[in-house]
Design an enzyme around this catalytic site. Structure first.
Site, short mmCIF file in Angstrom:
data_model
loop_
_atom_site.label_atom_id
_atom_site.label_comp_id
_atom_site.label_asym_id
_atom_site.label_seq_id
_atom_site.Cartn_x
_atom_site.Cartn_y
_atom_site.Cartn_z
CG PHE A 199 -13.06 0.67 10.89
CD1 PHE A 199 -12.45 1.72 10.18
CD2 PHE A 199 -12.18 -0.21 11.46
CE1 PHE A 199 -10.97 1.68 9.59
CE2 PHE A 199 -10.97 -0.53 10.71
CZ PHE A 199 -10.31 0.30 10.27
CG HIS A 246 -8.22 -13.28 7.30
ND1 HIS A 246 -9.54 -13.82 6.67
CD2 HIS A 246 -7.28 -13.96 6.78
CE1 HIS A 246 -9.18 -14.80 5.77
NE2 HIS A 246 -7.71 -14.95 5.90
CB SER A 289 -3.85 -10.73 14.50
OG SER A 289 -4.19 -10.65 15.85
NE ARG A 293 -3.23 -0.24 15.99
CZ ARG A 293 -2.76 -1.09 15.27
NH1 ARG A 293 -1.62 -0.38 14.78
NH2 ARG A 293 -3.14 -2.05 14.66
CD GLU A 334 -8.62 0.73 17.21
OE1 GLU A 334 -7.64 0.71 16.59
OE2 GLU A 334 -9.39 1.27 17.18
P1 TGC Z 1 2.73 -4.83 6.37
O1 TGC Z 1 3.37 -5.46 5.41
O2 TGC Z 1 3.28 -4.31 7.70
O3 TGC Z 1 1.91 -3.46 5.97
C1 TGC Z 1 1.03 -3.25 4.91
C2 TGC Z 1 1.00 -1.46 4.53
O4 TGC Z 1 0.49 -0.85 5.68
C3 TGC Z 1 1.63 0.14 6.00
N1 TGC Z 1 1.58 0.13 7.46
C4 TGC Z 1 0.84 1.27 8.36
N2 TGC Z 1 0.15 2.38 7.73
C5 TGC Z 1 -0.29 3.16 8.52
N3 TGC Z 1 -0.15 2.79 9.94
C6 TGC Z 1 0.28 1.83 10.49
N4 TGC Z 1 0.25 1.59 11.83
C7 TGC Z 1 0.94 0.64 9.55
N5 TGC Z 1 1.35 -0.41 9.65
C8 TGC Z 1 1.49 -0.74 8.40
C9 TGC Z 1 2.72 -0.64 5.68
O5 TGC Z 1 3.69 0.54 5.46
C10 TGC Z 1 2.48 -1.30 4.41
O6 TGC Z 1 2.27 -0.27 3.28
P2 TGC Z 1 2.70 -0.43 1.66
O7 TGC Z 1 2.23 1.07 1.18
O8 TGC Z 1 4.09 -0.72 1.90
O9 TGC Z 1 1.68 -1.35 1.17
O10 TGC Z 1 1.21 -5.25 6.70
P3 TGC Z 1 1.23 -6.91 7.67
O11 TGC Z 1 0.18 -7.54 6.71
O12 TGC Z 1 2.52 -7.66 7.69
O13 TGC Z 1 0.55 -6.50 8.93
C11 TGC Z 1 1.11 -5.94 9.96
C12 TGC Z 1 0.39 -6.08 11.17
C13 TGC Z 1 0.12 -7.42 11.77
C14 TGC Z 1 1.09 -5.08 12.29
C15 TGC Z 1 -1.18 -5.19 10.83
O14 TGC Z 1 -1.58 -6.21 10.01
C16 TGC Z 1 -1.90 -5.13 12.19
O15 TGC Z 1 -1.65 -3.90 12.82
N6 TGC Z 1 -2.67 -6.09 12.88
C17 TGC Z 1 -3.68 -6.01 13.64
C18 TGC Z 1 -5.14 -5.74 13.30
C19 TGC Z 1 -5.74 -4.59 13.94
O16 TGC Z 1 -5.45 -3.90 14.77
N7 TGC Z 1 -7.05 -4.85 13.83
C20 TGC Z 1 -7.99 -3.83 14.42
C21 TGC Z 1 -9.42 -3.75 13.59
S1 TGC Z 1 -10.43 -2.42 14.11
C22 TGC Z 1 -10.64 -2.41 15.81
O17 TGC Z 1 -10.23 -3.27 16.41
C23 TGC Z 1 -11.62 -1.55 16.13
S2 TGC Z 1 -11.85 -1.61 17.88
C24 TGC Z 1 -12.56 0.15 17.99
C25 TGC Z 1 -13.21 0.39 19.52
O18 TGC Z 1 -14.27 -0.27 19.51
O19 TGC Z 1 -12.73 1.30 19.93
P1 FAD Z 2 -6.49 -13.64 16.50
O1 FAD Z 2 -5.92 -12.66 15.43
O2 FAD Z 2 -6.95 -14.91 16.08
O3 FAD Z 2 -5.48 -13.63 17.67
C1 FAD Z 2 -5.68 -14.60 18.71
C2 FAD Z 2 -4.29 -14.68 19.37
O4 FAD Z 2 -3.25 -15.02 18.77
C3 FAD Z 2 -4.22 -13.36 20.08
O5 FAD Z 2 -3.24 -13.74 21.27
C4 FAD Z 2 -2.97 -12.79 19.18
O6 FAD Z 2 -2.03 -11.76 19.89
C5 FAD Z 2 -2.17 -14.30 18.84
N1 FAD Z 2 -1.46 -13.79 17.64
C6 FAD Z 2 -2.05 -13.64 16.47
N2 FAD Z 2 -0.89 -13.43 15.28
C7 FAD Z 2 0.04 -13.75 15.85
C8 FAD Z 2 1.55 -13.79 15.72
N3 FAD Z 2 1.83 -13.31 14.33
N4 FAD Z 2 2.48 -13.85 16.55
C9 FAD Z 2 1.91 -13.97 17.75
N5 FAD Z 2 0.70 -14.22 18.29
C10 FAD Z 2 -0.23 -13.89 17.36
N6 FAD Z 2 -12.68 -4.95 14.62
C11 FAD Z 2 -13.09 -4.02 13.69
O7 FAD Z 2 -12.45 -4.29 12.43
N7 FAD Z 2 -13.91 -3.08 13.80
C12 FAD Z 2 -14.31 -2.83 15.14
O8 FAD Z 2 -15.18 -1.83 15.29
C13 FAD Z 2 -13.84 -3.95 16.47
N8 FAD Z 2 -14.64 -3.80 17.36
C14 FAD Z 2 -14.25 -4.81 18.47
C15 FAD Z 2 -14.98 -4.74 19.41
C16 FAD Z 2 -14.73 -5.58 20.38
C17 FAD Z 2 -15.43 -5.79 21.75
C18 FAD Z 2 -14.01 -6.56 20.15
C19 FAD Z 2 -13.54 -7.98 21.36
C20 FAD Z 2 -13.12 -6.80 19.03
C21 FAD Z 2 -13.42 -5.78 18.18
N9 FAD Z 2 -12.78 -5.76 16.74
C22 FAD Z 2 -13.13 -4.94 15.92
C23 FAD Z 2 -11.93 -6.94 16.22
C24 FAD Z 2 -10.60 -6.64 16.91
O9 FAD Z 2 -9.52 -5.79 16.26
C25 FAD Z 2 -10.02 -8.31 16.97
O10 FAD Z 2 -10.60 -9.07 17.74
C26 FAD Z 2 -8.39 -8.06 17.09
O11 FAD Z 2 -7.76 -7.53 16.11
C27 FAD Z 2 -7.82 -9.59 17.32
O12 FAD Z 2 -8.27 -10.47 16.29
P2 FAD Z 2 -8.73 -11.97 16.50
O13 FAD Z 2 -9.88 -11.69 17.62
O14 FAD Z 2 -9.40 -12.39 15.30
O15 FAD Z 2 -7.69 -12.72 17.27
#
Ligand code: TGC
Ligand code: FAD
Length: 392
Positions: free
Chosen positions: A136, A143, A145, A251, A371
């Protein structure tokens, strides 16, 4: 690594809240982890290698698409069974749970929810049986967070899309056959594309030198003028809410998984405290060690209750994204703190690969970041209760 003697803590008799099916599914996963994961995982983590031979077993215990309907090859289970499977796998290793989370919630889920029937039939059965593995791609070098700023993009070229950009930190990338890639169209709208290994211009270099999730393969996704067939776009949802919807499901699984890692650390530390003698007594007789252990079981029990309730809400389609964020944040933090305390109870042995604790502690450093980081989930709760957005 020493023999796996794990006994699951259940201080508040939470088993009484589970159905016979939940317990069957949970016990099958628990036995499989003891038999197949525990004996080999330390060695693979030390070598920083993903144990690919576990893929078949993961599929057999229902870890690939637990809640995906049977007609698409999933296990057709409810959300609590899904959670219990994630708990048991992460009891063995967070990296193996990562592989299962990505396959189920970040690859199968979007195809099931946002794909068309042809895509469901083509991909889901092969993903459920582990013949194909997926990854994914949301996070980019600039980009993490803030995925809404993504620059990966595709252009409509008539009979195909042309995809350019890069993703990083992608679990399963080095061996996945398909990638669910989030990219912007010419109107800046986010869409999901199914990109297949072998498409010209698509490469997946592996990320090395990780001190965390060493038994999980992580890589980049590079798209250099990749021609993606038009039938590979997920047609039924676009916008950032589409990938974020997948994250809700993953999550939720992580909230359960973290309990597994915490239970393993607690169980190991408890047994060690009863056996390790210092000053002529088992160290478990000292109040300082009891404080650590008593606080651990209290926190595990609170997390179990929180997560079980979330599962009930999720089964009724009532769990909100903010409720899921709270559970992910609380439980991973709980687990990482328990891993650190448990490591101390084992003294010097706590840093040894003879025991799983240090590996859990290092793994959880990724789990608390991916996540959605610990901070991001706090801000999601903050926004939900105050109505004020503190992200931007
Ligand atoms: P924002 O304006 O709040 O939202 C944009 C649109 O998304 C909707 N929405 C959601 N929908 C479903 N579930 C949620 N949890 C949602 N949160 C928001 C929202 O209603 C809106 O919809 P629409 O129709 O109005 O456009 O977006 P924002 O740009 O302000 O960002 C909000 C924020 C910071 C919470 C979001 O970007 C976020 O969660 N950031 C964290 C990024 C993250 O979690 N990345 C993970 C990457 S994948 C990964 O890490 C896989 S690891 C897997 C593994 O190895 O297990
Ligand atoms: P940044 O976004 O640069 O954040 C750096 C620091 O700033 C953090 O402490 C954060 O909390 C803080 N910060 C950022 N924004 C704010 C704010 N607005 N206010 C206050 N503090 C803030 N991603 C995928 O898409 N797919 C995957 O399969 C996947 N697998 C992963 C596996 C591993 C082992 C790891 C380490 C990461 C993986 N990720 C994946 C990425 C992961 O989701 C990101 O690392 C995570 O979302 C944080 O992004 P970043 O590392 O760019 O940190």
């Amino acid at each position: 690594m020493r023999p796996d003697l794990f006994v699951a803590p259940d201080y508040y008799n939470l088993d009484e809240l589970l159905t016979d099916e939940h317990k069957l599914v949970r016990d099958a996963a628990r036995k499989w982890v003891k038999r197949e994961v525990s004996p080999i995982i330390e060695d693979y983590a030390q070598k920083a290698k993903f144990p690919e031979q576990l893929i078949k077993g993961l599929s057999e215990i229902g870890a690939f698409g637990p809640y995906i309907p049977l007609e698409y090859g999933g296990a057709g289970l409810d959300q609590i069974s899904y959670g219990l499977i994630m708990q048991e796998i992460e009891r063995g290793d967070s990296g193996i749970r990562s592989t299962a989370s990505v396959q189920s919630s970040l690859v199968m889920y979007p195809i099931w929810k946002y794909g068309n029937e042809a895509q469901r039939k083509k991909y889901l059965p092969k993903l459920a049986n582990g013949e194909w593995m997926g990854c994914f791609g949301l996070t980019e070098p600039d980009h993490g967070s803030n995925p809404s700023g993504m620059v990966t993009n595709f252009k409509d070229k008539g009979d195909h899309y042309l995809l350019n950009g890069a993703k990083m930190w992608i679990s399963n990338a080095p061996f996945a056959q398909i990638a669910i890639v989030w990219a912007k169209d010419e109107n800046d709208r986010v869409h999901g594309l199914i990109v297949e290994r072998g498409m010209a211009g698509f490469t997946t270099p592996e990320t090395h030198n990780k001190w965390s999730l060493r038994a999980s393969a992580t890589g980049e996704l590079i798209f250099d003028n990749v021609k993606v067939p038009k039938e590979n776009i997920l047609p039924n949802k676009s916008g950032l809410g589409a990938p974020l919807g997948c994250l809700d499901s993953a999550r939720y699984g992580i909230a359960w998984g973290a309990i597994g890692a915490a239970m393993d650390c607690y169980d190991t530390a408890l047994r060690y405290s009863q056996e390790r003698m210092q000053f002529g007594k088992p160290i478990g007789q000292f109040q300082l060690q009891q404080k650590k252990l008593a606080e651990m079981i209290t926190e595990i029990t609170k997390a179990q209750l929180l997560t079980w309730r979330l599962g009930v809400l999720k089964n009724d389609n009532k769990a909100t994204s903010a409720q899921i964020s709270m559970a992910k944040r609380n439980n991973v933090d709980m687990a990482i703190n328990i891993a650190r305390e448990a490591r101390q109870i084992l003294g010097g042995m706590g840093i040894s690969g003879e025991y799983a604790i240090m590996r859990h502690a290092m793994n959880l450093e990724s789990v608390i970041t991916y996540e959605g980081t610990h901070d991001i989930h706090l801000l999601i709760t903050g926004l939900d209760i105050t109505g004020f957005n503190a992200f931007k």
